[in-house]
Design an enzyme around this catalytic site. Structure first.
Site, mmCIF file in Angstrom:
data_model
loop_
_atom_site.group_PDB
_atom_site.id
_atom_site.type_symbol
_atom_site.label_atom_id
_atom_site.label_comp_id
_atom_site.label_asym_id
_atom_site.label_seq_id
_atom_site.Cartn_x
_atom_site.Cartn_y
_atom_site.Cartn_z
ATOM 1 N N LYS A 80 -10.031 -9.228 -3.331
ATOM 2 C CA LYS A 80 -10.861 -8.273 -2.588
ATOM 3 C C LYS A 80 -12.258 -8.858 -2.469
ATOM 4 O O LYS A 80 -12.698 -9.621 -3.339
ATOM 5 C CB LYS A 80 -10.922 -6.946 -3.359
ATOM 6 N N VAL A 182 -13.018 12.134 6.162
ATOM 7 C CA VAL A 182 -12.250 12.060 7.421
ATOM 8 C C VAL A 182 -12.726 10.848 8.223
ATOM 9 O O VAL A 182 -13.158 10.958 9.361
ATOM 10 C CB VAL A 182 -12.344 13.375 8.243
ATOM 11 N N GLY A 183 -12.637 9.688 7.582
ATOM 12 C CA GLY A 183 -12.975 8.425 8.242
ATOM 13 C C GLY A 183 -11.738 7.867 8.919
ATOM 14 O O GLY A 183 -10.902 8.619 9.430
ATOM 15 N N VAL A 185 -8.920 6.455 7.830
ATOM 16 C CA VAL A 185 -7.610 6.907 7.340
ATOM 17 C C VAL A 185 -7.535 8.439 7.351
ATOM 18 O O VAL A 185 -6.552 9.020 7.807
ATOM 19 C CB VAL A 185 -7.333 6.383 5.910
HETATM 20 P P1 NAD Z 1 -13.950 5.025 6.108
HETATM 21 O O1 NAD Z 1 -15.257 4.464 5.678
HETATM 22 O O2 NAD Z 1 -13.562 4.920 7.538
HETATM 23 O O3 NAD Z 1 -13.860 6.574 5.687
HETATM 24 C C1 NAD Z 1 -14.301 7.079 4.487
HETATM 25 C C2 NAD Z 1 -14.928 8.427 4.772
HETATM 26 O O4 NAD Z 1 -15.226 9.045 3.521
HETATM 27 C C3 NAD Z 1 -16.238 8.326 5.559
HETATM 28 O O5 NAD Z 1 -16.205 9.223 6.640
HETATM 29 C C4 NAD Z 1 -17.292 8.722 4.534
HETATM 30 O O6 NAD Z 1 -18.414 9.351 5.102
HETATM 31 C C5 NAD Z 1 -16.503 9.665 3.659
HETATM 32 N N1 NAD Z 1 -17.070 9.895 2.337
HETATM 33 C C6 NAD Z 1 -17.681 9.020 1.495
HETATM 34 N N2 NAD Z 1 -18.036 9.639 0.350
HETATM 35 C C7 NAD Z 1 -17.628 10.935 0.464
HETATM 36 C C8 NAD Z 1 -17.682 12.059 -0.379
HETATM 37 N N3 NAD Z 1 -18.248 12.009 -1.583
HETATM 38 N N4 NAD Z 1 -17.147 13.223 0.060
HETATM 39 C C9 NAD Z 1 -16.571 13.303 1.283
HETATM 40 N N5 NAD Z 1 -16.503 12.264 2.129
HETATM 41 C C10 NAD Z 1 -17.015 11.095 1.729
HETATM 42 O O7 NAD Z 1 -12.855 4.331 5.162
HETATM 43 P P2 NAD Z 1 -11.281 4.310 5.372
HETATM 44 O O8 NAD Z 1 -10.905 3.009 5.960
HETATM 45 O O9 NAD Z 1 -10.835 5.584 5.986
HETATM 46 O O10 NAD Z 1 -10.790 4.257 3.856
HETATM 47 C C11 NAD Z 1 -10.821 5.409 3.018
HETATM 48 C C12 NAD Z 1 -10.311 5.057 1.627
HETATM 49 O O11 NAD Z 1 -8.981 4.577 1.712
HETATM 50 C C13 NAD Z 1 -11.105 3.948 0.920
HETATM 51 O O12 NAD Z 1 -11.131 4.190 -0.455
HETATM 52 C C14 NAD Z 1 -10.291 2.701 1.217
HETATM 53 O O13 NAD Z 1 -10.491 1.680 0.242
HETATM 54 C C15 NAD Z 1 -8.896 3.279 1.141
HETATM 55 N N6 NAD Z 1 -7.929 2.489 1.888
HETATM 56 C C16 NAD Z 1 -8.121 2.272 3.209
HETATM 57 C C17 NAD Z 1 -7.183 1.536 3.911
HETATM 58 C C18 NAD Z 1 -7.327 1.290 5.386
HETATM 59 O O14 NAD Z 1 -6.349 0.879 6.022
HETATM 60 N N7 NAD Z 1 -8.473 1.549 5.979
HETATM 61 C C19 NAD Z 1 -6.056 1.026 3.259
HETATM 62 C C20 NAD Z 1 -5.881 1.304 1.890
HETATM 63 C C21 NAD Z 1 -6.833 2.042 1.229
#
Ligand code: NAD
Length: 351
Positions: A80, A182-183, A185
């Site tokens: 990572k 709600v990002g 994923v």
């Molecule tokens: P992202 O940055 O698009 O979305 C994360 C969201 O969480 C953002 O909207 C952010 O504002 C919000 N957030 C942060 N802190 C918060 C809190 N305390 N309360 C509420 N909301 C909060 O990221 P993503 O790509 O959607 O990934 C989300 C999680 O899933 C991460 O932990 C990432 O490591 C994990 N993940 C993602 C993927 C992928 O394909 N993108 C794959 C495996 C794991």
């Protein structure tokens, strides 16, 4: 404290620190294991409290990738990278090219992709200087592109499996789910849950992302600090890690915790805390493997979205196996998953 004494070091094969004077890039690339193949795991760009926090995150996430890739049956080891987001090093194509040069210098030992704070466009900049990158724009029905829709699909299927196991329901109709974040994923997950008839409670610290969810879907919004304790059937952490702690677990109302975020448990023993409260925990790196499965199909080439979906469809089967063992032995699901992963890595290292 030396990096070797770090509590999360866990015999990492290598840790590379990058400090690029031209762009201000400061980054860490952690390679936990290459026993099963090149270490693969996304790049996270985040504003850390300090460089120690960034190192801790890189090490924990990297080991998680070893376990995730092993259980998903991929020919990938675990690694990572994190980029320290600072005002002196704004996001730019130059910054990501500097990062790409550092990835390239590792000669394929590490394969990167997007994670929190990085986009497909950023990976395109990385790809200008190295081929050891995935999550690039896709064409037609080939595998590739933003991995988050596949992550969301795997989490959705995993929630179905967990709901069957703990609530005895074959349908998500009227099942209540609280989604933290709600990002990329989280929003995709909300769409799938809504289509399946679930009722959604959401929170996000980013007003823009929250508004996108509200514009598109019937969601109940709660304050970010209240979301974990919502009176719902399922809690789906989809923001950052360390949300399941000795402090939060006693107040969780949900009977299932199943979400996308990496490193949801603050410590290994928090899995047992959840089990003691009869909360079924879907180990994060098992349920959220859809994205890396997508990345693997893109990276190794010659694949299709259809094949990715078929493999993502195995995620609930893997969870069911873990849930069954937990029901039989009373052991925490995270410990069962860790053991399974370590066995696969050990067998791969010998072979
Ligand atoms: P992202 O940055 O698009 O979305 C994360 C969201 O969480 C953002 O909207 C952010 O504002 C919000 N957030 C942060 N802190 C918060 C809190 N305390 N309360 C509420 N909301 C909060 O990221 P993503 O790509 O959607 O990934 C989300 C999680 O899933 C991460 O932990 C990432 O490591 C994990 N993940 C993602 C993927 C992928 O394909 N993108 C794959 C495996 C794991």
């Amino acid at each position: 404290m030396s990096v070797f004494d770090h509590p999360e070091f866990d015999q990492h094969e290598s840790v590379t620190f990058i400090d690029d004077a031209d762009t201000g890039l400061q980054a860490i690339i952690a390679i936990h294991s290459t026993a099963l193949g090149p270490a693969a795991g996304g790049c996270r760009r985040w504003q850390y409290a300090d460089s120690k926090a960034a190192l801790t995150d890189a090490l924990r996430l990297s080991r998680g990738m070893t376990y995730k890739n092993a259980i998903a049956g991929l020919k990938f080891g675990g690694g990572k990278s994190v980029i320290l987001a600072t005002d002196d090093a704004p996001k730019s194509p130059q910054l990501f090219r500097a990062f790409g040069r550092a990835v390239d210098a590792l000669n394929g030992q590490y394969v990167t992709a997007e994670d929190v704070g990085c986009s497909v466009d950023d990976m395109r900049s990385v790809n200008e200087v190295t081929r050891y990158v995935s999550g690039l724009p896709k064409s037609g029905a080939s595998a590739g592109g933003d991995p988050s829709p596949m992550t969301a699909m795997g989490v959705f299927l995993g929630i179905q499996a967990a709901v069957r196991e703990r609530l005895g329901k074959d349908s998500l109709q009227d099942v209540t789910v609280a989604v933290q974040g709600v990002g990329h994923v989280g929003l995709n997950l909300c769409r799938l849950l809504h289509e399946a008839g679930a009722r959604l409670t959401v929170a996000d610290v980013n007003r823009h992302n929250l508004q996108l969810a509200r514009d598109e879907l019937p969601v109940t919004e709660v304050a970010p600090n209240a979301l974990l304790f919502s009176n719902v059937d399922v809690l789906a952490p989809c923001a950052l890690g360390n949300v399941l702690t000795a402090q939060t677990i006693p107040n969780i109302q949900a009977r299932v915790v199943a979400g996308a975020a990496n490193n949801q448990l603050a410590t290994e023993t928090d899995g047992a805390r959840l089990a003691a409260r009869e909360i079924l925990y879907a180990p994060d790196y098992v349920i959220n493997a859809g994205g890396i499965i997508n990345v693997a199909h893109e990276y190794f080439g010659n694949s299709s979205e259809e094949k990715v979906l078929a493999e993502v469809g195995e995620i609930p089967r893997r969870l069911e196996k873990i849930f069954a063992e937990a029901a039989e032995t009373g052991e925490a699901t995270n410990l069962i998953a860790d053991r399974m992963a370590r066995r696969i890595v050990a067998a791969g290292a010998k072979g």
